[in-house]
Design a protein around this motif. Structure first.
Motif, short mmCIF file in Angstrom:
data_model
loop_
_atom_site.label_atom_id
_atom_site.label_comp_id
_atom_site.label_asym_id
_atom_site.label_seq_id
_atom_site.Cartn_x
_atom_site.Cartn_y
_atom_site.Cartn_z
N GLU A 87 0.84 -1.20 0.00
CA GLU A 87 0.00 0.00 0.00
C GLU A 87 0.87 1.25 0.00
O GLU A 87 1.80 1.37 0.79
N GLY A 88 0.59 2.16 -0.89
CA GLY A 88 1.33 3.41 -0.94
C GLY A 88 0.51 4.55 -0.37
O GLY A 88 -0.67 4.39 -0.07
N TYR A 93 6.88 6.69 -0.90
CA TYR A 93 6.30 5.36 -1.09
C TYR A 93 7.15 4.28 -0.45
O TYR A 93 8.37 4.43 -0.30
N THR A 137 2.45 -1.31 -6.86
CA THR A 137 1.85 -0.30 -5.97
C THR A 137 1.31 0.88 -6.78
O THR A 137 0.21 1.37 -6.55
#
Lengths: 196, 425
Positions: free
Chosen positions: A44-45, B145, B192
């Protein structure tokens, strides 16, 4: 941890491939593909990407596909293309694309020979590739400098030199996508067919 | 009275022809052999003195270190177009390196029109096409991220292509097989970012495009993009260098390097590949039938001995360590065999741990050369059971016009004067 997942071998056991098939939603396509690890949940970002409009991408989207998607308005013939070629391309690619410091572009010798040259005429499977490549990459000293008309004209000239269109055939978004290159069926895909 | 003959220990009995010894020998006997070696280096006590660098202060601290000035031969060799110096390749000097990590300044290069001078503040990554929404990131955003690291090799599809030639090329190993390098890459799992943009199920390929002068583009199969592909930002701990894709590149472990797009700026999700120049005219392999292999992405298992190798000379008969590299784009190297009799007999080499998937594996084997001419070979076997083929086998399958994906067994002839030549044997 995701870190350990990333380093797992990508080949999976046949039984685990079922999950992938469900995701793909097509048993037929799934059977043709190699057996890959089932899709892992992506880490998950923070979701910081900025939504942009389709219109804002258009000027930067210079991809041209075999079905003609991405071909811009414009037109040109080999007559115009010859002029551009002699001014911009001939120094490296030689007179009439015969080769020089850069590769030769013209020739229709059979590919099954002992030492065949691989040219636009006898090897390249799609005419749209000529447009895509010239527009983004040529000339080497000034990429992205040609007008769409110039790119159509140069594409027409290369097709003409290779005996695929006539000197006065107009290349545009409609005619270029319809060109059937001599080696259109000369390739077979290794990826996706389980081969090496 | 004659001296009592001594029987060599079991470890010194050759395990294969040409004097190959057991791969565990150095582990067991390293001390003893090392001691014997030191005896030969004894110096004259009268002439002994401390070296000059111990009697004067050394050099200053540096902001960024460089190799010793004595290591000037550990460099990339360059082959570029005379009219376009940014259009060409440079090889990693594999024959001058050890271990499994390629120094960043020696990672091989292949540029299609030079190294772009990208301002990271202005660089953007854009995803569009078959996503629920077009989306764009700046570097500042991407650095928030979650990242992962992995070691893997990156190999040009055209590496070792001189192997297709009729005559064996005479050049150091790195300038024949050095379009491959191995690094620790750190970045964001591409999945992602694809998730965030809402990748559509009908998307089968991503067209990746670089921000170089030529906007190099190539199509990537979606299975790989969702599997172990990284958007890499770091190489061996530091930000990726300009010639390796600064500020960001794709890393597709095990796939031919052209898909590991440098200077990545755009990913377009589509149903069918773009059929760009670099997936049609190039990076395809013409076979004798006249048909060409396309989308041959995976680099198959390969190995090469890096020491001893052409360009070096053995200093007389005695004990040597054979050392080399093996790698496979399909997984982990399971075994490397070495032959010192042209392939009649083989001995397994020691593999340096850790054994990592799609990564360089260093192999080594002790060898006692008796001074006679012979032929050295190595062959890699990966964990799919695939074995690196003999050259004759590869050519029987593919012909010699394919140019790309040459991975045959490499052979060196050792002559009685200790010199080495690349041979087809």
């Amino acid at each position: 941890m995701e870190a350990s997942v990333m380093s797992m071998p990508s080949l999976s056991s046949p039984s685990r491939s079922g999950l992938r098939l469900i995701w793909r939603g097509s048993l037929f396509i799934g059977l043709l593909m190699p057996l890959w690890t089932p899709l892992k949940a992506a880490p998950e970002g923070p979701k910081l990407g900025v939504s942009i409009t389709q219109e804002s991408i258009l000027p930067l989207d210079i991809s041209v596909f075999p079905d003609g998607t991405g071909l811009p308005p414009g037109k040109g013939t080999a007559v115009d293309g010859k002029t551009h070629f002699e001014a911009l391309c001939q120094g490296c690619h030689g007179v009439k694309g015969s080769g020089g410091d850069a590769e030769e572009l013209v020739g229709r010798s059979p590919l099954s020979g002992a030492r065949p040259d691989q040219t636009v005429g006898n090897y390249w499977p799609y005419a749209t590739t000529i447009f895509d490549y010239i527009r983004r990459a040529m000339p080497l000293n000034a990429p992205l400098s040609l007008s769409n008309d110039q790119v159509y004209a140069l594409t027409a000239y290369l097709l003409y030199l290779n005996g695929i269109v006539t000197e006065t055939s107009e290349m545009n978004a409609t005619t270029l996508r319809a060109i059937q290159m001599p080696n259109r069926d000369g390739f077979y895909r290794v990826w996706g067919n389980g081969g090496r | 009275m004659s001296p009592t003959p001594t029987r060599p220990s079991d470890d010194l009995v050759p395990v294969a022809g040409g004097g190959l010894l057991d791969r565990r020998m150095f582990l067991r006997q390293g001390m003893m052999l090392g001691g014997a070696g030191l005896g030969l280096l004894a110096v004259d006590a009268d002439a002994a003195d401390f070296p000059r660098w111990m009697k004067t202060p050394g050099g200053p601290l540096t902001n960024y270190g460089e190799p010793s000035p004595y290591e000037k031969e550990a460099i990339r060799w360059i082959s570029a177009n005379a009219k376009a110096p940014g259009h060409g390749i440079s090889w990693t000097p594999l024959h001058r390196l050890e271990g499994t990590i390629t120094p960043n300044g020696l990672h091989f290069e292949r540029h299609h029109n030079g190294v772009p001078a990208i301002d990271p503040e202005q660089h953007r990554l854009t995803l569009h096409g078959l996503f629920s929404k077009p989306i764009q990131w700046s570097l500042e955003q991407l650095f928030r991220y979650p990242m992962v690291s992995r070691q893997c090799f990156v190999e040009c599809g055209g590496n070792s292509n001189a192997g297709w030639h009729d005559e064996p090329i005479q050049t150091p190993v790195g300038y024949f097989h050095g379009l491959v390098s191995s690094s620790e890459w750190t970045g964001i799992p591409l999945s992602t970012l694809l998730d965030e943009a809402g990748l559509q199920p009908e998307a089968r390929w991503l067209v990746a495009e670089g921000a170089d002068a030529g906007a190099m583009n190539v199509s990537i199969p979606i299975e790989k993009a969702l599997d172990d592909t990284l958007l890499a930002l770091y190489q061996n701990g530091e930000r990726i260098r300009p010639e390796q894709g600064y500020p960001m590149r794709l890393i597709l472990p095990g796939f031919e390097a052209v898909l590991n797009v440098k200077w990545l700026q755009r990913l377009q999700a589509v149903r069918e590949p773009l059929m760009s120049r670099n997936e049609t005219a190039k990076y395809t392999e013409l076979e004798p039938s006249g048909k060409a292999r396309q989308f041959t992405f995976i680099m198959e298992a390969k190995s090469v001995i890096t020491q001893p190798s052409p360009g070096f000379r053995l200093k007389g008969p005695g004990l040597y360590q054979i050392s080399g590299l093996a790698w496979s784009g399909r997984g982990t190297i399971r075994r490397v065999d070495i032959s010192a009799d042209g392939g009649r007999s083989w001995a397994p080499a020691a593999l340096q741990e850790p054994l990592l998937s799609k990564c360089f594996t260093r192999f080594r084997l002790p060898w006692r050369w008796d001074g006679s001419p012979l032929i050295l070979k190595s062959r890699a076997i990966d964990d799919t059971g695939y074995q690196q083929p003999e050259r004759s086998t590869l050519i029987a399958e593919r012909g010699q016009r394919g140019y790309f994906h040459y991975n045959a067994i490499v052979a060196f002839a050792v002559d009685s004067d200790g010199s080495l030549r690349h041979v087809y044997a």
